[in-house]
Design a protein around this motif. Structure first.
Motif, short mmCIF file in Angstrom:
data_model
loop_
_atom_site.label_atom_id
_atom_site.label_comp_id
_atom_site.label_asym_id
_atom_site.label_seq_id
_atom_site.Cartn_x
_atom_site.Cartn_y
_atom_site.Cartn_z
N SER A 25 56.77 56.59 22.03
CA SER A 25 57.73 55.90 21.16
C SER A 25 59.12 55.86 21.77
CB SER A 25 57.82 56.59 19.80
OG SER A 25 56.56 56.76 19.22
N GLY A 26 59.27 56.42 22.95
CA GLY A 26 60.60 56.60 23.53
C GLY A 26 61.39 55.32 23.67
N PHE A 27 60.73 54.22 24.05
CA PHE A 27 61.48 52.98 24.22
C PHE A 27 62.02 52.48 22.88
CE2 PHE A 27 62.15 48.43 24.76
CZ PHE A 27 62.92 48.42 25.91
N LEU A 28 61.26 52.65 21.81
CA LEU A 28 61.75 52.24 20.49
C LEU A 28 62.93 53.11 20.06
CD1 LEU A 28 60.51 49.92 18.76
CD2 LEU A 28 58.99 50.75 20.55
N SER A 38 60.37 54.23 31.46
CA SER A 38 59.80 54.44 32.80
C SER A 38 59.00 55.73 32.80
CB SER A 38 60.90 54.50 33.86
OG SER A 38 60.35 54.61 35.16
N GLU A 39 57.81 55.69 33.40
CA GLU A 39 56.94 56.86 33.41
C GLU A 39 56.14 56.95 34.70
OE1 GLU A 39 57.25 58.97 31.07
OE2 GLU A 39 57.24 58.07 29.07
N ALA A 56 64.22 55.93 28.50
CA ALA A 56 63.18 56.64 27.75
C ALA A 56 62.10 57.09 28.72
CB ALA A 56 62.59 55.72 26.69
N THR A 57 61.82 58.39 28.73
CA THR A 57 60.78 58.92 29.61
C THR A 57 60.34 60.30 29.14
OG1 THR A 57 60.15 59.34 31.90
CG2 THR A 57 62.39 60.00 31.24
#
Length: 325
Positions: free
Chosen positions: A114-117, A140-141, A80-81
């Motif tokens: 919200s990307g990780f969710l 990761s960002e 997710a990024t």
């Protein structure tokens, strides 16, 4: 029945830690102004050579070590990024290569904070349906690369970092559903009509440039408190638990005020909310796994604890996931 069990966590931060005082020497702001409005005291900023992909790789390695597995045991990577290394290929594929993996699916998910969710929900579905057996899910960002450093209302809020989970499909007896470890319920939402409240003013298909982050902070705050409280209640109702059953809430670390307001709306003491925004600032998709890893390693989150993960980001997108550690 098959349940997705969390077997390991890991985190990675850039080498450079930037305090509010250091930032105030470069931006028209003060330590007091930042602390009072956000609760942030410092953040980590990626240096040359540190990228979303390199931080993700380090976090994944730490998570695999924690889980006691190797890349040969992995058959799925979801990253997710909102700040990929390149427009394409997916940064997840470069992480796969850096870890020595081959052949299995690796792709990015873009849902901002919200990307990780969203990535967790996707991995959970794939594991429970047999498409994979063991996954690395990473947030990761490197948001420092898309900040307008002349806009003090936004540039002080964000930092860089990565966090990772190792998830494994595990057989459990149906009678053990309430007490067995793993992901119990997840709910995800989006409402595109609010896309202009938190966005980046560029992109390959529009300006041909990366662009900079823009945000209408008051509006984002108002929506965040309402949406997060609603989705947490929705997940609890779906899973058959009450707010009082939760041992820990691990929220997206956007702003200390949002964390306080969400906890009050649910009737939860702030002492049961994992807060790392003071140390990491807002690391977008990385904030939830970073906070979870820290709370697990310092002994707060223990095996058997009921933990609620939640986040809201640009789009708007938002979601929550209930799991037993």
């Amino acid at each position: 029945m098959i349940r997705t069990v969390l077997t390991g966590t890991g985190a990675a931060l850039p080498r450079r830690c930037v305090s509010n005082e250091e930032l105030a020497r470069e931006v028209d702001t003060t330590d007091e102004w930042i602390r009072e409005r956000t609760g942030i005291t410092q953040r980590y900023i990626a240096a040359e050579g540190e990228t979303t992909g390199s931080l993700a790789t380090d976090a994944a390695r730490a998570a695999m070590e924690d889980a006691g597995c190797s890349i040969e045991d992995i058959d799925l990577i979801i990253l997710a990024t909102a700040t990929p290394d390149r427009t394409f290929p997916a940064t997840a594929t470069t992480v796969q290569h850096a870890l020595g993996g081959k052949g299995f699916p690796a792709f990015d998910v873009a849902a901002v904070c919200s990307g990780f969710l969203y990535a967790l929900g996707t991995a959970d579905s794939m594991l429970r349906t047999g498409m994979a057996k063991r996954a690395i899910v990473i947030g990761s960002e490197t948001f420092s690369r898309i900040l307008d450093w002349e806009d003090r209302t936004t540039c002080v809020l964000f930092g860089d970092g990565a966090g990772a989970f190792i998830l494994e499909a595990t057989d459990i007896a149906e009678g053990d559903a309430a007490t067995a470890p793993g992901v119990i319920a997840t709910k995800l939402h989006a409402q595109g009509e609010h896309c202009d409240l938190l966005y980046v003013d560029g992109g390959p298909s529009t300006t041909g440039e990366v662009g900079k982050l823009r945000m209408k902070g008051r509006e984002v705050f108002r929506h965040a408190v309402v949406n997060l409280a609603q989705v947490l209640t929705e997940v609890l109702d779906d899973a058959g638990f009450a707010a009082g059953d939760i041992d820990w809430v691990v929220p997206h670390q956007a702003n200390a005020r949002i964390l306080d307001a969400t906890a009050r709306k649910l009737g939860l003491p702030i002492e049961r909310v994992v807060v790392t925004v003071d140390q990491h600032a807002n690391t977008s998709a990385a904030s939830v796994p970073l906070a979870y890893d820290l709370a697990k390693r310092d002994g707060r989150i223990k095996p058997g604890d009921l933990v609620m993960l939640e986040a809201m980001g640009g789009g708007f997108t938002w979601g929550a996931s209930l799991l037993r550690a």
